[in-house]
Scaffold this active site. Structure first.
Site, PDB file in Angstrom:
ATOM      1  N   SER A  13       0.844  -1.185   0.000  1.00 45.40           N
ATOM      2  CA  SER A  13       0.000   0.000   0.000  1.00 45.40           C
ATOM      3  C   SER A  13       0.889   1.250   0.000  1.00 45.40           C
ATOM      4  O   SER A  13       1.664   1.447  -0.933  1.00 45.40           O
ATOM      5  CB  SER A  13      -0.964  -0.031   1.189  1.00 45.40           C
ATOM      6  OG  SER A  13      -1.986   0.918   1.043  1.00 45.40           O
ATOM      7  N   ASP A  15      -8.837  -4.780  -6.307  1.00 45.88           N
ATOM      8  CA  ASP A  15      -8.465  -3.872  -5.222  1.00 45.88           C
ATOM      9  C   ASP A  15      -9.304  -2.596  -5.319  1.00 45.88           C
ATOM     10  O   ASP A  15      -9.174  -1.835  -6.271  1.00 45.88           O
ATOM     11  CB  ASP A  15      -6.972  -3.540  -5.329  1.00 45.88           C
ATOM     12  CG  ASP A  15      -6.445  -2.804  -4.107  1.00 45.88           C
ATOM     13  OD1 ASP A  15      -7.249  -2.152  -3.408  1.00 45.88           O
ATOM     14  OD2 ASP A  15      -5.229  -2.871  -3.853  1.00 45.88           O
ATOM     15  N   HIS A  60      -7.635  -5.336  -1.418  1.00 44.96           N
ATOM     16  CA  HIS A  60      -6.399  -4.580  -1.174  1.00 44.96           C
ATOM     17  C   HIS A  60      -5.332  -5.398  -0.465  1.00 44.96           C
ATOM     18  O   HIS A  60      -4.163  -5.067  -0.540  1.00 44.96           O
ATOM     19  CB  HIS A  60      -6.711  -3.323  -0.362  1.00 44.96           C
ATOM     20  CG  HIS A  60      -5.539  -2.410  -0.210  1.00 44.96           C
ATOM     21  ND1 HIS A  60      -4.753  -2.019  -1.271  1.00 44.96           N
ATOM     22  CD2 HIS A  60      -4.994  -1.814   0.884  1.00 44.96           C
ATOM     23  CE1 HIS A  60      -3.795  -1.218  -0.843  1.00 44.96           C
ATOM     24  NE2 HIS A  60      -3.916  -1.084   0.461  1.00 44.96           N
TER      25      HIS A  60
END
Length: 708
Positions: free
Chosen positions: A578, A653, A685
């Site tokens: 991320s 995602d 995600h």
């Protein structure tokens, strides 16, 4: 005789060593299910308005008086099963009073009188309901189906609060992409008379296409995704009256796409307090609205900042007051407590700490003291303090070093303290807040005592500007300082996160020490500027220039590693997910020659593809800050690739959408740069469950194969 003793000692040593188990990646990743994390106490909580606490032991709930430390009663699962025949396990208790407990059972909330061993009420809601929130005062459940909001009572399982056919309008769910501390979309009033709720109109938000490969053929799955600089949602706040079953809305014009956050009821249910934030996120108006007519009564205060303002906590009213409340703000550089009246008077700044207050836990019986949580002097920790509201004097109640999660009983006499630190797997204690004495409920054993793993250590470095930077070093078992070890730098580096904490394992995931020993690696993590719990100056240095200060601090960590005799400076890899994926790709491509290998998961590649609420807080819009967006765009540096780079992305995602990785791959192809890529079909995600074993092994194998 000495030789015999020595031989016996050596035999015992090697026998003990040979009995040490190897911690596999699979066991580490699935450690919660395999008993490899410290034991705890389930259903541990206070009985409301008493000095009695409860916890689950096997299939029974144990009631204990904190003052006498004696068990007062026991509720066995078998007793509950007489009333609920389909109950297989002891349920998670949501509320417990001196006579009743409430728990969820499938699509109903059950209230059970454990004194008379009988059902009190059952509130059943539609089996398709989501986001269910029970209120014991109203004896009702708020829940959503698709985009509408409903309420269930003991006599009616489905009362419509909203009946809107337009799919662009969503009621009763978290809004603003769950920023500003928003975690839900419904807010019961103190007496249960009203239900306030969020509503958002997503008409201005473009649809983002995701593909469901599990249909035949594959099908389109559109989501609403507000990208930086583009159309955002229009927010509203509704109020449902449970007595006359009517729904009204606060009179707020949000056509400018400003944010509505931190909803609080006044204790008399006459007013609703709302923190309103402009889309630029540099101005807060804390407004009071009349529940009767929805009109704004007054602006209690305003707050501005040339970088950003980000309230994340609703008002907490003082005991027995309908006008005086506490507000958390970092306006003086650190999150501190302020006391206001609903008429807009600043009574006082209650705390003036040069460290971060993280929350308000409760008050004592007379309302003279408030209990708060905060880091204290060491930002890697979390403690509980008693603060005198009049003088501001405070007492630290959690004496041991570490990270403490606490629960205060209703009158503030006692505190349940659940904590760990680098050498303590978990201790749970009950603390007398007046005498400051504690009673131990649980001392968890080290669940890894039979495994051959290395050590975790903390090191504090100085950044280029003199700032303390906290780091964590994991060394393999049988570490030999005369040898050279390759390094994996694990990075996150973004706001609202802290990787290095004084907790069990130091904040690391269990796969890290497993990997360190299996592959003879050093694993290093540094919390750079921009990360959480260090105050506004430390966090806000990143404004409009994501990546710059963070990279500078991470390179301070690299230089430290290179100074260590046991580090092989020619074999340093980097990995993150991320924001950590953004940092991993940025570190690899903006600093060629330092890292041999990088594995980036769900990486933000171009901030203009990220969401409005988060992205614009830190970067402003692409139109306002083109230079900042250009400098942070990872694709601009692909030509610098010197080593091996693997991108990993969930195919659906909804947070860091797949477009990020795709654009970097597209630029790599344009420039004839070889990059590796792997997708996890139908994962969002992050990769959860048993598939996470595959993910960690994929990342680790790539690093071992290429970090040479």
């Amino acid at each position: 005789m000495k030789k015999i003793i020595s031989l016996l000692f050596l035999c015992a040593f090697f026998l003990g060593f040979s009995q040490q188990k190897e911690l596999s990646i699979e066991d580490a990743v699935l450690g919660y299910y395999k008993g490899l994390y410290p034991k705890s106490l389930n259903n541990l909580s206070w009985v409301e308005n008493t000095n009695t606490y409860v916890f689950q032991k096997e299939n029974a709930l144990i009631f204990t008086n904190a003052k006498s430390n004696k068990v007062t009663s026991t509720l066995k699962l078998e007793e509950l099963q007489k009333a609920y025949s389909n109950l297989k396990y002891f349920p998670r208790v949501q509320e417990i009073s001196a006579t009743e407990l409430t728990f969820r059972l499938s699509n109903s909330f059950e209230t059970y009188n454990y004194i008379t061993n009988s059902k009190t009420t059952t509130v059943t809601f539609d089996k398709n309901g989501q986001n269910a929130e029970f209120n014991s005062k109203a004896i009702a459940v708020a829940y959503t189906i698709d985009n509408n909001l409903y309420v269930a009572t003991a006599t009616n399982p489905k009362i419509a609060v909203t009946e809107i056919n337009d799919k662009n309008i969503v009621s009763g769910q978290a809004i603003h992409r769950s920023e500003f501390g928003i975690v839900k979309g419904t807010f019961w009033s103190p007496k249960g008379t009203y239900l306030a709720f969020y509503q958002k109109d997503e008409s201005k938000i473009t649809e983002y296409p995701l593909v469901d490969i599990n249909s035949y053929p594959a099908s389109l799955k559109n989501i609403k995704y507000p990208m930086a600089g583009q159309g955002s949602e229009i927010a509203k706040i509704g109020i449902f009256n449970t007595l006359n079953k009517t729904t009204t809305y606060l009179d707020i014009d949000t056509s400018d796409e400003h944010y509505l956050t931190n909803i609080s009821w006044t204790p008399d249910e006459k007013y609703l307090l709302v923190a309103e934030i402009n889309r630029e996120q540099n101005h807060v108006w804390y407004n009071k609205y009349s529940v009767e007519n929805g009109k704004k009564v007054t602006t209690i205060f305003e707050e501005t900042n040339d970088k950003w303002t980000e309230p994340e906590n609703p008002a907490v009213f003082l005991p027995n007051s309908t006008t005086n409340f506490l507000w958390l703000s970092e306006r003086d550089g650190f999150m501190n407590l302020y006391q206001y009246t609903t008429e807009g008077k600043l009574v006082k700044q209650v705390t003036k700490f040069n460290w971060v207050v993280t929350g308000i836990s409760g008050f004592d019986a007379k309302g003279k003291n408030v209990f708060i949580t905060g880091t204290g002097e060491d930002a890697r920790e979390n403690h509980t303090f008693k603060v005198n509201l009049k003088t501001g004097k405070y007492t630290k109640l959690t004496k041991n070093n570490g990270t403490h999660y606490t629960q205060i009983n209703s009158n503030g006499n006692y505190l349940i303290d659940n904590y760990s630190n680098l050498t303590t797997p978990r201790n749970i204690e009950v603390i007398d807040t007046k005498k400051e004495k504690s009673t131990t409920l649980l001392q968890a054993e080290n669940p890894l005592k039979d495994y051959n793993i290395g050590t975790t250590e903390f090191v504090t470095l100085k950044g280029n500007d003199g700032t303390d930077l906290y780091t964590r070093i994991i060394k393999p078992a049988n570490f030999d300082p005369s040898k050279k070890y390759p390094v994996l730098i694990y990075v996150y580096g973004g706001p609202h996160a802290q990787m290095v904490t004084n907790t069990w394992l130091g904040g690391a995931s269990l796969w890290m020490p497993a990997f360190a020993t299996l592959e003879n690696y050093i694993i290093f993590t540094l919390d750079n500027r921009g990360s959480a719990n260090r105050g506004f100056k430390f966090e806000s240095i990143i404004h409009r220039n994501l990546g710059n200060a963070e990279i500078e601090d991470q390179l301070t960590g690299v230089n430290y590693l290179k100074s260590l005799n046991y580090v092989d400076a020619s074999r340093i890899a980097v990995n993150g997910w991320s924001y950590g994926g953004f940092m991993t790709t940025s570190l690899m491509l903006r600093n060629p020659g330092i890292f041999t290998t990088a594995v980036a998961g769900g990486p933000v590649i171009d901030w203009k593809y990220y969401e409005v609420m988060y992205g614009e807080r830190y970067m402003d819009t692409p139109q306002e800050n083109p230079e900042g967006y250009k400098n942070a765009k990872v694709s601009n540096y692909i030509k610098n690739l010197d080593g091996k780079l693997l991108l990993i992305h969930g195919s659906v995602d909804p947070v860091v959408v797949p477009q990020h990785s795709m654009t970097l791959l597209q630029e790599a192809v344009k420039q004839n740069i070889q990059v590796d890529f792997f997708t996890y079909p139908m994962h969002e995600h992050n990769v959860r469950g048993k598939d996470r074993v595959h993910l960690i092994e994929k990342m680790m194998n790539y690093i071992v194969e290429n970090n040479k």
